[in-house]
Design a protein around this motif. Structure first.
Motif, PDB file in Angstrom:
ATOM      1  N   GLY A   1       0.788  -1.220   0.000  1.00 32.55           N
ATOM      2  CA  GLY A   1       0.000   0.000   0.000  1.00 32.55           C
ATOM      3  C   GLY A   1       0.823   1.274   0.000  1.00 32.55           C
ATOM      4  N   ASP A   2       2.103   1.195  -0.409  1.00 31.87           N
ATOM      5  CA  ASP A   2       2.991   2.364  -0.438  1.00 31.87           C
ATOM      6  C   ASP A   2       2.727   3.181  -1.696  1.00 31.87           C
ATOM      7  OD1 ASP A   2       4.978   4.249  -0.202  1.00 31.87           O
ATOM      8  OD2 ASP A   2       6.639   2.849  -0.484  1.00 31.87           O
ATOM      9  N   ILE A   3       1.644   3.935  -1.664  1.00 34.56           N
ATOM     10  CA  ILE A   3       1.260   4.734  -2.824  1.00 34.56           C
ATOM     11  C   ILE A   3       2.089   6.014  -2.892  1.00 34.56           C
ATOM     12  CG2 ILE A   3      -0.676   5.931  -3.936  1.00 34.56           C
ATOM     13  CD1 ILE A   3      -2.505   3.872  -2.599  1.00 34.56           C
ATOM     14  N   GLU A   4       2.548   6.503  -1.748  1.00 35.37           N
ATOM     15  CA  GLU A   4       3.301   7.759  -1.723  1.00 35.37           C
ATOM     16  C   GLU A   4       4.557   7.700  -2.581  1.00 35.37           C
ATOM     17  OE1 GLU A   4       3.958   8.388   2.412  1.00 35.37           O
ATOM     18  OE2 GLU A   4       1.983   9.274   2.713  1.00 35.37           O
ATOM     19  N   THR A   5       5.316   6.613  -2.476  1.00 36.85           N
ATOM     20  CA  THR A   5       6.537   6.476  -3.268  1.00 36.85           C
ATOM     21  C   THR A   5       6.211   6.413  -4.748  1.00 36.85           C
ATOM     22  OG1 THR A   5       7.638   5.337  -1.445  1.00 36.85           O
ATOM     23  CG2 THR A   5       8.614   5.084  -3.628  1.00 36.85           C
ATOM     24  N   LEU A   6       5.163   5.706  -5.090  1.00 37.47           N
ATOM     25  CA  LEU A   6       4.745   5.610  -6.488  1.00 37.47           C
ATOM     26  C   LEU A   6       4.388   6.997  -7.030  1.00 37.47           C
ATOM     27  CD1 LEU A   6       4.046   3.876  -8.960  1.00 37.47           C
ATOM     28  CD2 LEU A   6       1.764   3.580  -7.969  1.00 37.47           C
ATOM     29  N   CYS A   7       3.614   7.756  -6.265  1.00 34.09           N
ATOM     30  CA  CYS A   7       3.228   9.108  -6.698  1.00 34.09           C
ATOM     31  C   CYS A   7       4.455  10.011  -6.827  1.00 34.09           C
ATOM     32  CB  CYS A   7       2.229   9.719  -5.722  1.00 34.09           C
ATOM     33  SG  CYS A   7       0.602   8.944  -5.723  1.00 34.09           S
ATOM     34  N   LEU A   8       5.383   9.883  -5.906  1.00 37.51           N
ATOM     35  CA  LEU A   8       6.604  10.692  -5.958  1.00 37.51           C
ATOM     36  C   LEU A   8       7.382  10.406  -7.240  1.00 37.51           C
ATOM     37  CD1 LEU A   8       8.729  12.587  -4.659  1.00 37.51           C
ATOM     38  CD2 LEU A   8       9.707  10.547  -3.617  1.00 37.51           C
ATOM     39  N   LEU A   9       7.561   9.140  -7.562  1.00 41.65           N
ATOM     40  CA  LEU A   9       8.310   8.783  -8.766  1.00 41.65           C
ATOM     41  C   LEU A   9       7.559   9.173 -10.037  1.00 41.65           C
ATOM     42  CD1 LEU A   9       9.799   5.377  -7.633  1.00 41.65           C
ATOM     43  CD2 LEU A   9      11.022   7.517  -7.992  1.00 41.65           C
ATOM     44  N   LEU A  10       6.245   9.066 -10.021  1.00 39.78           N
ATOM     45  CA  LEU A  10       5.465   9.526 -11.172  1.00 39.78           C
ATOM     46  C   LEU A  10       5.626  11.033 -11.348  1.00 39.78           C
ATOM     47  CD1 LEU A  10       2.204   7.417 -10.764  1.00 39.78           C
ATOM     48  CD2 LEU A  10       3.886   7.226 -12.607  1.00 39.78           C
ATOM     49  N   SER A  11       5.682  11.760 -10.254  1.00 38.37           N
ATOM     50  CA  SER A  11       5.881  13.215 -10.317  1.00 38.37           C
ATOM     51  C   SER A  11       7.257  13.561 -10.864  1.00 38.37           C
ATOM     52  CB  SER A  11       5.714  13.838  -8.928  1.00 38.37           C
ATOM     53  OG  SER A  11       4.391  13.721  -8.493  1.00 38.37           O
ATOM     54  N   ILE A  12       8.262  12.823 -10.444  1.00 41.47           N
ATOM     55  CA  ILE A  12       9.617  13.068 -10.950  1.00 41.47           C
ATOM     56  C   ILE A  12       9.667  12.804 -12.452  1.00 41.47           C
ATOM     57  CG2 ILE A  12      12.020  12.261 -10.891  1.00 41.47           C
ATOM     58  CD1 ILE A  12      11.573  11.764  -7.848  1.00 41.47           C
ATOM     59  N   GLY A  13       9.076  11.708 -12.879  1.00 40.81           N
ATOM     60  CA  GLY A  13       9.041  11.398 -14.308  1.00 40.81           C
ATOM     61  C   GLY A  13       8.312  12.465 -15.101  1.00 40.81           C
ATOM     62  N   THR A  14       7.237  12.988 -14.550  1.00 45.53           N
ATOM     63  CA  THR A  14       6.489  14.051 -15.212  1.00 45.53           C
ATOM     64  C   THR A  14       7.335  15.313 -15.321  1.00 45.53           C
ATOM     65  OG1 THR A  14       4.414  13.130 -14.392  1.00 45.53           O
ATOM     66  CG2 THR A  14       4.364  15.412 -15.126  1.00 45.53           C
ATOM     67  N   ASP A  15       8.062  15.640 -14.255  1.00 46.16           N
ATOM     68  CA  ASP A  15       8.931  16.821 -14.282  1.00 46.16           C
ATOM     69  C   ASP A  15      10.057  16.673 -15.301  1.00 46.16           C
ATOM     70  OD1 ASP A  15       7.422  18.051 -12.332  1.00 46.16           O
ATOM     71  OD2 ASP A  15       8.818  17.603 -10.706  1.00 46.16           O
ATOM     72  N   VAL A  16      10.664  15.496 -15.344  1.00 49.33           N
ATOM     73  CA  VAL A  16      11.742  15.246 -16.314  1.00 49.33           C
ATOM     74  C   VAL A  16      11.198  15.386 -17.734  1.00 49.33           C
ATOM     75  CG1 VAL A  16      13.273  13.447 -17.238  1.00 49.33           C
ATOM     76  CG2 VAL A  16      13.144  13.814 -14.777  1.00 49.33           C
ATOM     77  N   THR A  17      10.023  14.842 -17.963  1.00 46.98           N
ATOM     78  CA  THR A  17       9.421  14.914 -19.291  1.00 46.98           C
ATOM     79  C   THR A  17       9.029  16.351 -19.643  1.00 46.98           C
ATOM     80  OG1 THR A  17       8.666  12.640 -19.080  1.00 46.98           O
ATOM     81  CG2 THR A  17       7.594  13.977 -20.764  1.00 46.98           C
ATOM     82  N   ALA A  18       8.496  17.083 -18.673  1.00 43.59           N
ATOM     83  CA  ALA A  18       8.137  18.486 -18.914  1.00 43.59           C
ATOM     84  C   ALA A  18       9.379  19.307 -19.266  1.00 43.59           C
ATOM     85  CB  ALA A  18       7.434  19.071 -17.694  1.00 43.59           C
ATOM     86  N   ASN A  19      10.489  19.041 -18.603  1.00 40.98           N
ATOM     87  CA  ASN A  19      11.742  19.734 -18.931  1.00 40.98           C
ATOM     88  C   ASN A  19      12.179  19.415 -20.350  1.00 40.98           C
ATOM     89  OD1 ASN A  19      12.186  21.163 -16.563  1.00 40.98           O
ATOM     90  ND2 ASN A  19      13.259  19.473 -15.594  1.00 40.98           N
ATOM     91  N   TYR A  20      12.043  18.165 -20.754  1.00 40.22           N
ATOM     92  CA  TYR A  20      12.420  17.800 -22.119  1.00 40.22           C
ATOM     93  C   TYR A  20      11.485  18.473 -23.123  1.00 40.22           C
ATOM     94  CZ  TYR A  20      13.488  15.299 -26.334  1.00 40.22           C
ATOM     95  OH  TYR A  20      13.833  15.012 -27.620  1.00 40.22           O
ATOM     96  N   VAL A  21      10.197  18.512 -22.819  1.00 42.55           N
ATOM     97  CA  VAL A  21       9.233  19.160 -23.711  1.00 42.55           C
ATOM     98  C   VAL A  21       9.587  20.642 -23.869  1.00 42.55           C
ATOM     99  CG1 VAL A  21       6.819  19.920 -23.877  1.00 42.55           C
ATOM    100  CG2 VAL A  21       7.343  17.531 -23.393  1.00 42.55           C
ATOM    101  N   ASN A  22      10.049  21.273 -22.800  1.00 41.89           N
ATOM    102  CA  ASN A  22      10.446  22.681 -22.899  1.00 41.89           C
ATOM    103  C   ASN A  22      11.626  22.868 -23.850  1.00 41.89           C
ATOM    104  OD1 ASN A  22       8.472  23.625 -21.163  1.00 41.89           O
ATOM    105  ND2 ASN A  22       9.768  23.416 -19.357  1.00 41.89           N
TER     106      ASN A  22
END
Length: 107
Positions: free
Chosen positions: A53-74
């Motif tokens: 039930g460790d959803i927090e770590t999953l959400c954190l890593l999804l957020s990091i991936g989203t940030d990395v992708t947003a930086n690349y899109v920029n």
């Protein structure tokens, strides 16, 4: 003990002194490398979320991936494939946050 402290300091130094222009030097390769590493971490996080039930770590890593992708899109705004990936990643991250809120509200 001194060796461990020295190694930790060296590792932190490498992380802190990463070139700021990394997106300018072979952007796609850097993006792919970061996402490959995050992919491995995400697989473990998904397993922990299902088993413990460790959803927090999953959400954190999804957020990091989203940030990395947003930086690349920029840096490459015309890359349709990555733009579509960013939309899907935002959707997954938001879904994860919704699951996290539901588990936090349970008595």
């Amino acid at each position: 003990m001194k060796l461990r402290r020295w190694l930790l300091t060296g590792l932190i130094g490498l992380i802190v002194t990463s070139p700021a222009g990394a997106w300018e030097q072979d952007d796609r390769s850097n993006y792919n490398n970061k996402m490959a590493l995050l992919g491995v971490l995400l697989e473990g996080a998904k397993q922990r979320a299902q088993e413990n039930g460790d959803i927090e770590t999953l959400c954190l890593l999804l957020s990091i991936g989203t940030d990395v992708t947003a930086n690349y899109v920029n840096s490459a705004p015309n890359n349709q494939q990555i733009n579509q990936r960013l939309v899907a990643m935002n959707r997954d991250r938001n879904m994860c946050f919704s699951m996290l809120e539901k588990t936090a509200l349970k008595p």
